[in-house]
Structures are given as C-alpha cells and as structure tokens.
Design an enzyme around this catalytic site. Structure first.
Site, mmCIF file in Angstrom:
data_model
loop_
_atom_site.group_PDB
_atom_site.id
_atom_site.type_symbol
_atom_site.label_atom_id
_atom_site.label_comp_id
_atom_site.label_asym_id
_atom_site.label_seq_id
_atom_site.Cartn_x
_atom_site.Cartn_y
_atom_site.Cartn_z
ATOM 1 N N HIS A 112 -97.897 65.358 45.493
ATOM 2 C CA HIS A 112 -97.607 63.933 45.364
ATOM 3 C C HIS A 112 -96.100 63.751 45.166
ATOM 4 C CE1 HIS A 112 -96.988 64.895 41.157
ATOM 5 N NE2 HIS A 112 -98.059 65.667 41.269
ATOM 6 N N ARG A 148 -101.512 59.528 41.280
ATOM 7 C CA ARG A 148 -100.258 59.919 41.932
ATOM 8 C C ARG A 148 -100.437 60.396 43.373
ATOM 9 N NH1 ARG A 148 -101.687 63.255 37.708
ATOM 10 N NH2 ARG A 148 -101.386 65.525 37.792
ATOM 11 N N HIS A 197 -101.603 68.846 44.243
ATOM 12 C CA HIS A 197 -100.802 69.135 43.046
ATOM 13 C C HIS A 197 -100.323 70.592 43.060
ATOM 14 C CE1 HIS A 197 -102.479 65.386 41.309
ATOM 15 N NE2 HIS A 197 -103.517 65.726 42.048
HETATM 16 O O1 F6P Z 1 -95.856 69.930 35.926
HETATM 17 C C1 F6P Z 1 -96.567 69.485 37.023
HETATM 18 C C2 F6P Z 1 -97.911 70.160 37.071
HETATM 19 O O2 F6P Z 1 -98.584 69.738 38.228
HETATM 20 C C3 F6P Z 1 -98.799 69.918 35.828
HETATM 21 O O3 F6P Z 1 -99.568 68.745 35.882
HETATM 22 C C4 F6P Z 1 -99.640 71.161 35.798
HETATM 23 O O4 F6P Z 1 -100.257 71.408 34.568
HETATM 24 C C5 F6P Z 1 -98.611 72.200 36.173
HETATM 25 O O5 F6P Z 1 -97.758 71.588 37.127
HETATM 26 C C6 F6P Z 1 -99.195 73.464 36.768
HETATM 27 O O6 F6P Z 1 -98.184 74.424 36.846
HETATM 28 P P1 F6P Z 1 -98.197 75.675 35.843
HETATM 29 O O7 F6P Z 1 -99.499 76.364 36.133
HETATM 30 O O8 F6P Z 1 -96.987 76.471 36.261
HETATM 31 O O9 F6P Z 1 -98.129 75.189 34.431
#
Ligand code: F6P
Length: 190
Positions: free
Chosen positions: A10, A58, A143
C-alpha cells in the site's frame, strides 16, 4: 502459460509515518499520491490487470483508482497480537523477552495472540491457488510481511532470510511466472 503478477505494498500509511506496526490506518498524503501514480503506471503502459487487495483500509485506498477490486483477508498484514499499533522501541521496552525471541527466529516466531511468518505462508495457500487458476494478470496490493512470503514462494529464498527481504514502499515487484521458472523485476520509478 506465461503469467505476470504485479505486487505492491500500500502507499505510505499514517501508522507508517508514526512508525507504528499493524493497525488499520488510512493513507498519508504521500500514500495517496502513490495510489494515483500506481494506477497511472498501468494505464500509461496499457497493462490490464485484475486487482486484489487485503481488507485493510490502506490497501483498499491504494487501489482506489482501479475500477474493480476484490478484497481477501488472507492478504492482511501479519497479525502482531499484543504488539499491534506499537513502535519497535515500545515493544522492546514493554516485552523485552518477546522482542528478543523474535530476533532469534523471526520466521517461526509467533506474536502472542498473533501470527508468525510461517502462519502467513499457510493462509496464503488460497492466494497461491487463485494465482494458479486466474487466466489474467494480477495486481496484488498488500503488506510488507505478506509480500515477503508471497515473493519467496516464486523466487527462492532461504527461510531464515524471508522475514528480511527488502520489500519497499513505492515499488512494484513484477514476477513473470513461466512453466519452469520465475523471473523478478523491480520497478521503482513510477
Ligand atoms: O511496519 C510496516 C509493517 O507492515 C507492519 O505493519 C508489520 O508488522 C511489519 O511491517 C512487518 O515487518 P517485520 O516482520 O519486519 O516487523
């Protein structure tokens, strides 16, 4: 049959600007601009795609300029359970043990009341099947964690590296799926 899937995170969300993980915030003004540019990219290049998103605000807002879109909860971001809507620093201070456990084994670490990367891979089975069964090319707006897992299903990556794959904002990941191989192209100037 050769098939192409386009993957994008997003646009920047309000939680991204506050460095909060998870949640269900809308897009920042930068994020809204990306949503426009993303649509222009497909329009200007005459690329027809079916668009699917998660069911979080989002990604739905990012797809706003496309006519028809379908939402799948399987594309939602990793459920960070008791750590949802916190910064990494807050998690480290409030739950130091959890923070360290995640660092040691990020792929299999499951947030209390939440999910692991391995759990995401299980729930993405429905999306892998959808990709297999769809004749048209697809744009998947989702995401960071989910796209790391999705990309690694087509482009091999060691399990321990998957949670660290670089999946940036404002970037389209194009995967060309052929009979016996897959190719990844990264488009970051749209
Ligand atoms: O920070 C953005 C995001 O999409 C969060 O919502 C999610 O928890 C995270 O990234 C996932 O990335 P990581 O596994 O590196 O914490």
């Amino acid at each position: 049959m050769i098939k192409t899937i386009y993957l994008s995170r997003h646009g920047q969300s309000l939680n991204n600007t506050k460095k909060l993980i998870g949640g269900n915030s809308g897009l920042s003004s930068d994020g809204k601009q990306y949503s426009y540019k993303l649509h222009q990219y497909f329009k200007n290049n005459n690329i027809n795609v079916n668009v699917i998103t998660s069911n979080l605000i989002r990604t739905i807002q990012t797809a706003k300029y496309f006519n028809e879109t379908t939402q799948f909860e399987e594309l939602n971001e990793i459920n960070s359970g008791i750590c949802d809507s916190m910064t990494y620093l807050e998690i480290e201070n409030k739950y130091p043990e959890e923070f360290n456990k995640r660092k040691t084994n990020k792929y299999y670490y499951r947030y209390p009341e939440g999910e692991s990367y391995s759990d995401i891979n299980s729930r993405l089975k429905k999306i892998y099947n959808l990709i297999n069964d769809t004749e048209t090319d697809l744009l998947i707006i989702a995401h960071q964690a989910v796209l790391r897992v999705l990309i690694s299903n087509y482009i091999y990556s060691d399990i321990k590296d998957i949670p660290y794959l670089d999946v940036s904002l404002n970037t389209i990941y194009k995967i060309i799926i052929e009979e016996n191989s897959c190719k990844l192209e990264i488009i970051n100037s749209i």
